[in-house]
Write an enzyme that holds these catalytic residues in place. Structure first.
Site, PDB file in Angstrom:
ATOM      1  N   SER A 192      70.667 -35.811  54.056  1.00 39.63           N
ATOM      2  CA  SER A 192      70.863 -35.045  52.823  1.00 39.63           C
ATOM      3  C   SER A 192      72.342 -34.735  52.617  1.00 39.63           C
ATOM      4  CB  SER A 192      70.094 -33.728  52.892  1.00 39.63           C
ATOM      5  OG  SER A 192      68.738 -33.993  53.137  1.00 39.63           O
ATOM      6  N   GLY A 194      61.874 -36.529  62.518  1.00 44.79           N
ATOM      7  CA  GLY A 194      62.691 -37.735  62.614  1.00 44.79           C
ATOM      8  C   GLY A 194      63.494 -37.794  63.907  1.00 44.79           C
ATOM      9  N   LEU A 250      65.644 -34.715  49.327  1.00 47.89           N
ATOM     10  CA  LEU A 250      64.886 -35.769  50.014  1.00 47.89           C
ATOM     11  C   LEU A 250      65.480 -37.154  49.810  1.00 47.89           C
ATOM     12  CD1 LEU A 250      61.249 -34.546  49.184  1.00 47.89           C
ATOM     13  CD2 LEU A 250      62.653 -34.006  51.193  1.00 47.89           C
ATOM     14  N   HIS A 251      65.336 -37.975  50.842  1.00 52.42           N
ATOM     15  CA  HIS A 251      65.763 -39.370  50.789  1.00 52.42           C
ATOM     16  C   HIS A 251      64.682 -40.183  51.494  1.00 52.42           C
ATOM     17  CE1 HIS A 251      66.830 -38.591  54.946  1.00 52.42           C
ATOM     18  NE2 HIS A 251      67.636 -37.603  54.565  1.00 52.42           N
ATOM     19  N   ASN A 252      64.943 -41.481  51.632  1.00 51.70           N
ATOM     20  CA  ASN A 252      63.881 -42.326  52.195  1.00 51.70           C
ATOM     21  C   ASN A 252      63.564 -42.040  53.652  1.00 51.70           C
ATOM     22  OD1 ASN A 252      63.049 -43.610  49.905  1.00 51.70           O
ATOM     23  ND2 ASN A 252      64.656 -45.180  50.042  1.00 51.70           N
ATOM     24  N   GLY A 253      64.468 -41.354  54.352  1.00 51.85           N
ATOM     25  CA  GLY A 253      64.164 -40.921  55.723  1.00 51.85           C
ATOM     26  C   GLY A 253      63.003 -39.942  55.700  1.00 51.85           C
ATOM     27  N   HIS A 254      63.088 -38.948  54.813  1.00 56.41           N
ATOM     28  CA  HIS A 254      61.994 -37.964  54.683  1.00 56.41           C
ATOM     29  C   HIS A 254      60.700 -38.663  54.243  1.00 56.41           C
ATOM     30  CE1 HIS A 254      65.579 -35.262  53.701  1.00 56.41           C
ATOM     31  NE2 HIS A 254      65.038 -34.650  54.730  1.00 56.41           N
ATOM     32  N   GLN A 268      66.471 -31.928  68.298  1.00 59.25           N
ATOM     33  CA  GLN A 268      65.535 -31.015  67.615  1.00 59.25           C
ATOM     34  C   GLN A 268      64.089 -31.325  68.017  1.00 59.25           C
ATOM     35  OE1 GLN A 268      65.806 -29.667  63.354  1.00 59.25           O
ATOM     36  NE2 GLN A 268      64.395 -31.362  63.035  1.00 59.25           N
ATOM     37  N   LYS A 273      66.222 -38.936  63.966  1.00 65.13           N
ATOM     38  CA  LYS A 273      67.591 -38.608  63.501  1.00 65.13           C
ATOM     39  C   LYS A 273      68.082 -37.311  64.149  1.00 65.13           C
ATOM     40  CE  LYS A 273      71.160 -38.231  60.698  1.00 65.13           C
ATOM     41  NZ  LYS A 273      71.124 -36.966  60.039  1.00 65.13           N
TER      42      LYS A 273
HETATM   43  P1  AMP Z   1      66.009 -32.093  57.141  1.00 64.44           P
HETATM   44  O1  AMP Z   1      65.580 -31.986  55.728  1.00 64.44           O
HETATM   45  O2  AMP Z   1      67.390 -32.666  57.317  1.00 64.44           O
HETATM   46  O3  AMP Z   1      65.787 -30.824  57.915  1.00 64.44           O
HETATM   47  O4  AMP Z   1      65.061 -33.176  57.802  1.00 64.44           O
HETATM   48  C1  AMP Z   1      63.671 -33.046  57.753  1.00 64.44           C
HETATM   49  C2  AMP Z   1      63.050 -34.076  58.653  1.00 64.44           C
HETATM   50  O5  AMP Z   1      63.429 -35.376  58.221  1.00 64.44           O
HETATM   51  C3  AMP Z   1      63.520 -33.933  60.113  1.00 64.44           C
HETATM   52  O6  AMP Z   1      62.428 -34.173  60.974  1.00 64.44           O
HETATM   53  C4  AMP Z   1      64.552 -35.025  60.229  1.00 64.44           C
HETATM   54  O7  AMP Z   1      64.746 -35.512  61.533  1.00 64.44           O
HETATM   55  C5  AMP Z   1      63.962 -36.096  59.321  1.00 64.44           C
HETATM   56  N1  AMP Z   1      65.002 -37.024  58.897  1.00 64.44           N
HETATM   57  C6  AMP Z   1      66.206 -36.720  58.370  1.00 64.44           C
HETATM   58  N2  AMP Z   1      66.931 -37.834  58.165  1.00 64.44           N
HETATM   59  C7  AMP Z   1      66.169 -38.868  58.590  1.00 64.44           C
HETATM   60  C8  AMP Z   1      66.367 -40.293  58.672  1.00 64.44           C
HETATM   61  N3  AMP Z   1      67.486 -40.860  58.269  1.00 64.44           N
HETATM   62  N4  AMP Z   1      65.347 -41.035  59.149  1.00 64.44           N
HETATM   63  C9  AMP Z   1      64.188 -40.461  59.578  1.00 64.44           C
HETATM   64  N5  AMP Z   1      63.944 -39.145  59.530  1.00 64.44           N
HETATM   65  C10 AMP Z   1      64.922 -38.352  59.052  1.00 64.44           C
END
Ligand code: AMP
Length: 276
Positions: free
Chosen positions: A184, A145, A31-35, A151, A147
């Site tokens: 990630s 996201g 996880l990062h701040n996007g999540h 999807q 991002k």
């Molecule tokens: P993931 O763990 O990469 O499958 O991402 C999980 C959710 O977090 C998905 O809906 C992604 O689109 C969203 N996400 C990933 N990176 C970002 C980001 N930089 N900003 C906003 N949402 C993000």
């Protein structure tokens, strides 16, 4: 925060749910701040937020990518606790899938464009897991996201086709201060890759700035040149398309999006920007 690892625990917990609005944030962890921004957005409109961490094997078309996908579960739990997430669902692969499970949903050509062209089968795997997770968590709202722009479109189509009672919310892309979209996979970038990976967001920004100045073919060519000229970057695609269909822009287009995928060293990165 409650941590569940089985479907049964989740089902049992929700038996006692009364009058709550459940917001769901599916993730693959690291996880990062996007999540976290998705969790925060969910908290604003839901009474209870469920995050799932599940590295879904069926959406990986490269076994090496699956193997090296980061899985820092202790750090993830700490981040979710800190963000005030209510429930984490963190199942094993066998909790989610039977050995010989098959899935296919026809959503038309959308799954074969852009990411779909470079990652065959990826979106079938994404729909398969999101469908499963929606059936387990039964959220009122789910947060994804921008991002992963394509999807969101694929999941929207699935929800429509299967009449799933869930409201989808698309949340803005969170970026590092220099513009790199949080991901990630960024932990795999060397210092050299990291520096040159900035060309993705720079190119998107440049296209947005020049959208009303140059024609789309000119912009497209310019973007490809910017990416091709960047050391250490191998572009896969750069497309300026209709934001509702992912097809070429026409007179009827209401919003335009530019999407890019490229390899920075060994790491595959994607990014996009709404142009208008
Ligand atoms: P993931 O763990 O990469 O499958 O991402 C999980 C959710 O977090 C998905 O809906 C992604 O689109 C969203 N996400 C990933 N990176 C970002 C980001 N930089 N900003 C906003 N949402 C993000």
């Amino acid at each position: 925060m409650k941590i569940f690892t089985t479907r049964q625990e989740v089902a049992q917990y929700f038996t006692y749910k009364t009058g709550k609005t459940t917001g769901f944030v599916p993730t693959m962890g690291a996880l990062h701040n996007g999540h976290i921004s998705l969790i925060k957005q969910a908290q604003q409109v839901c009474t209870e937020v469920v995050c799932s961490i599940f590295v879904n094997p069926t959406q990986f078309n490269d076994p090496k990518d699956l193997e090296k996908y980061p899985r820092p579960i202790a750090a993830d739990i700490a981040m979710l606790e800190q963000a005030g997430c209510d429930i984490l669902f963190n199942p094993t692969v066998s909790e989610i899938y039977d050995d010989d499970e098959k899935w296919h949903l026809d959503i038309g050509n959308m799954e074969h464009l852009l990411e779909g062209k470079f990652r065959p089968g990826h979106y079938q795997g994404v729909m398969q897991v999101v469908n499963k997770l929606f059936n387990i968590v039964k959220p009122d709202m789910a947060f994804f996201g921008q991002k992963d722009y394509q999807q969101v479109m694929v999941i929207t189509k699935m929800v429509e086709l299967l009449n799933m009672p869930v409201k989808l919310v698309m949340c803005p892309i969170q970026r590092e201060t220099d513009g790199l979209a949080m991901s990630s996979r960024n932990v795999h970038l060397t210092a050299y890759d990291r520096e040159h990976a900035l060309i993705l967001s720079k190119t998107l920004g440049w296209i947005k700035e020049h959208f009303n100045v140059d024609s789309i073919p000119e912009l497209q060519q310019q973007a490809e040149q910017m990416l091709n000229n960047e050391p250490g970057i191998i572009p896969e695609y750069f497309e300026i398309v209709d934001g509702d269909t992912l097809k070429p822009v026409t007179a009827a287009t209401k919003k335009v999006v530019a999407l890019v995928a490229a390899r920075a060293g060994k790491t595959r990165l994607i990014d996009n920007m709404l142009i208008y």
